[in-house]
Design an enzyme around this catalytic site. Sequence first.
Site, PDB file in Angstrom:
ATOM      1  N   LYS A   1      31.295  49.317  35.058  1.00  0.00           N
ATOM      2  CA  LYS A   1      29.987  48.075  34.877  1.00  0.00           C
ATOM      3  C   LYS A   1      28.849  48.943  34.282  1.00  0.00           C
ATOM      4  O   LYS A   1      29.214  50.026  34.251  1.00  0.00           O
ATOM      5  CB  LYS A   1      29.433  47.103  35.349  1.00  0.00           C
ATOM      6  CG  LYS A   1      30.594  45.870  35.211  1.00  0.00           C
ATOM      7  CD  LYS A   1      29.524  45.301  36.275  1.00  0.00           C
ATOM      8  CE  LYS A   1      29.919  43.669  36.655  1.00  0.00           C
ATOM      9  NZ  LYS A   1      30.194  42.517  37.536  1.00  0.00           N
TER      10      LYS A   1
ATOM     11  N   ARG B   1      34.862  43.995  44.741  1.00  0.00           N
ATOM     12  CA  ARG B   1      35.571  43.566  42.983  1.00  0.00           C
ATOM     13  C   ARG B   1      36.130  44.594  42.303  1.00  0.00           C
ATOM     14  O   ARG B   1      34.871  44.864  41.592  1.00  0.00           O
ATOM     15  CB  ARG B   1      34.879  42.208  42.334  1.00  0.00           C
ATOM     16  CG  ARG B   1      35.477  41.927  41.677  1.00  0.00           C
ATOM     17  CD  ARG B   1      35.187  40.224  40.787  1.00  0.00           C
ATOM     18  NE  ARG B   1      35.826  39.890  39.779  1.00  0.00           N
ATOM     19  CZ  ARG B   1      35.451  41.034  38.020  1.00  0.00           C
ATOM     20  NH1 ARG B   1      35.195  41.569  37.833  1.00  0.00           N
ATOM     21  NH2 ARG B   1      36.057  40.023  37.881  1.00  0.00           N
TER      22      ARG B   1
HETATM   23  C1  8Y4 Z   1      35.088  46.445  31.748  1.00  0.00           C
HETATM   24  C2  8Y4 Z   1      35.943  45.403  32.118  1.00  0.00           C
HETATM   25  C3  8Y4 Z   1      33.538  46.824  32.258  1.00  0.00           C
HETATM   26  C4  8Y4 Z   1      34.817  44.360  32.449  1.00  0.00           C
HETATM   27  C5  8Y4 Z   1      33.223  45.927  33.236  1.00  0.00           C
HETATM   28  C6  8Y4 Z   1      33.829  43.995  32.684  1.00  0.00           C
HETATM   29  C7  8Y4 Z   1      31.742  39.475  38.318  1.00  0.00           C
HETATM   30  C8  8Y4 Z   1      32.988  38.522  37.843  1.00  0.00           C
HETATM   31  C9  8Y4 Z   1      32.970  39.092  35.948  1.00  0.00           C
HETATM   32  C10 8Y4 Z   1      30.889  40.217  39.467  1.00  0.00           C
HETATM   33  C11 8Y4 Z   1      31.923  37.969  40.556  1.00  0.00           C
HETATM   34  C12 8Y4 Z   1      32.327  42.125  34.501  1.00  0.00           C
HETATM   35  C13 8Y4 Z   1      34.317  37.473  36.790  1.00  0.00           C
HETATM   36  C14 8Y4 Z   1      32.402  41.035  34.376  1.00  0.00           C
HETATM   37  N1  8Y4 Z   1      31.496  40.161  36.756  1.00  0.00           N
HETATM   38  N2  8Y4 Z   1      33.311  37.803  39.365  1.00  0.00           N
HETATM   39  N3  8Y4 Z   1      33.327  38.283  37.063  1.00  0.00           N
HETATM   40  N4  8Y4 Z   1      31.270  39.439  40.608  1.00  0.00           N
HETATM   41  N5  8Y4 Z   1      31.702  36.859  41.993  1.00  0.00           N
HETATM   42  N6  8Y4 Z   1      33.326  43.298  33.311  1.00  0.00           N
HETATM   43  O1  8Y4 Z   1      29.871  41.225  39.687  1.00  0.00           O
HETATM   44  O2  8Y4 Z   1      33.558  42.745  34.976  1.00  0.00           O
HETATM   45  S1  8Y4 Z   1      33.829  39.772  34.464  1.00  0.00           S
END
Ligand code: 8Y4
Length: 281
Positions: free
Chosen positions: A221, A255
């Site tokens: 992130k 995650r």
């Molecule tokens: C590259 C690709 C870098 C995507 C970042 C991302 C969370 C989540 C997401 C979280 C929970 C993400 C679905 C954002 N973040 N679910 N989901 N907690 N529970 N971005 O922090 O990964 S999506």
Amino acid sequence: MEITHHNKTLSLNSPVVMGILNVTPDSFSDGGQFQQQAHALEHAMQMLADGATILDVGGESTRPGAVDVTQQDEIDRVVPIIKAIRERSDCWISIDTSKAAVMRAAVEAGANIINDVRALREPGALEAAATLQVPVCIMHMQGQPRTMQSAPDYENITQEVAQFLSQRIDACIDAGIVRQNIILDPGYGFGKTLSHNYQLLAQLEAFHEFGLPILAGMSRKSMIYKMLDKTPQDILGGSIACATLAAAKGAQIIRVHDVKETADALKVVAMAVRENHELGE
Ligand code: 8Y4
């Protein structure tokens, strides 16, 4: 601590890896639907081989500026991959969605956790989750995905996130969700500045006041790549540091994109924590 679905239980006495499986078309821009599904399935099986305990299947992009997907599109993306994973593995599968119809279709296909970045606030979501009797992850977000990063603002971020989660725990319990099956997530990157994200990481222990499992998602992130002045693909060390810090502060579910490296890091943390307990007894 453990979560349960029917007669299946997941022990969270040591931290576990949740591997990210995106099935949004922008993750695999080349190739058709069939090739995308085949690639996603291969990625899923590799993450399990690398030590993932949970696979988080998502068909909606929550990136700032992402377009909305229809509920049928989302179902068509996630259901085939969930069925294919379930044919091959009895792993935990979480469905990353906010839509009640997607929750129902995904759980019917074999998903056994609901992961909702909108914390079951969309129409029918609380009722769907309660009826399905699966563990749920409720996440904090300030604002909406499209605009959440425009001007994040808090008086006391940890207190405000905890207050929000407390209200959502109450709403879940009122709807009939079993308290021990509620997983809490501070929502790194969702309506937070760089400072806010690091304050929430530093104070992650505060969320243990609820006595519920904590999920932390910081992998790749902006809180990492902006700080390091690098690209999301080049911050494995930073992502591992965040995972390690979160696990050391007691987060039970981490995650991540980089499952193999994170699984090793979490084993090291778990051993240090275990030895520390044994010293105290
Ligand atoms: C590259 C690709 C870098 C995507 C970042 C991302 C969370 C989540 C997401 C979280 C929970 C993400 C679905 C954002 N973040 N679910 N989901 N907690 N529970 N971005 O922090 O990964 S999506």
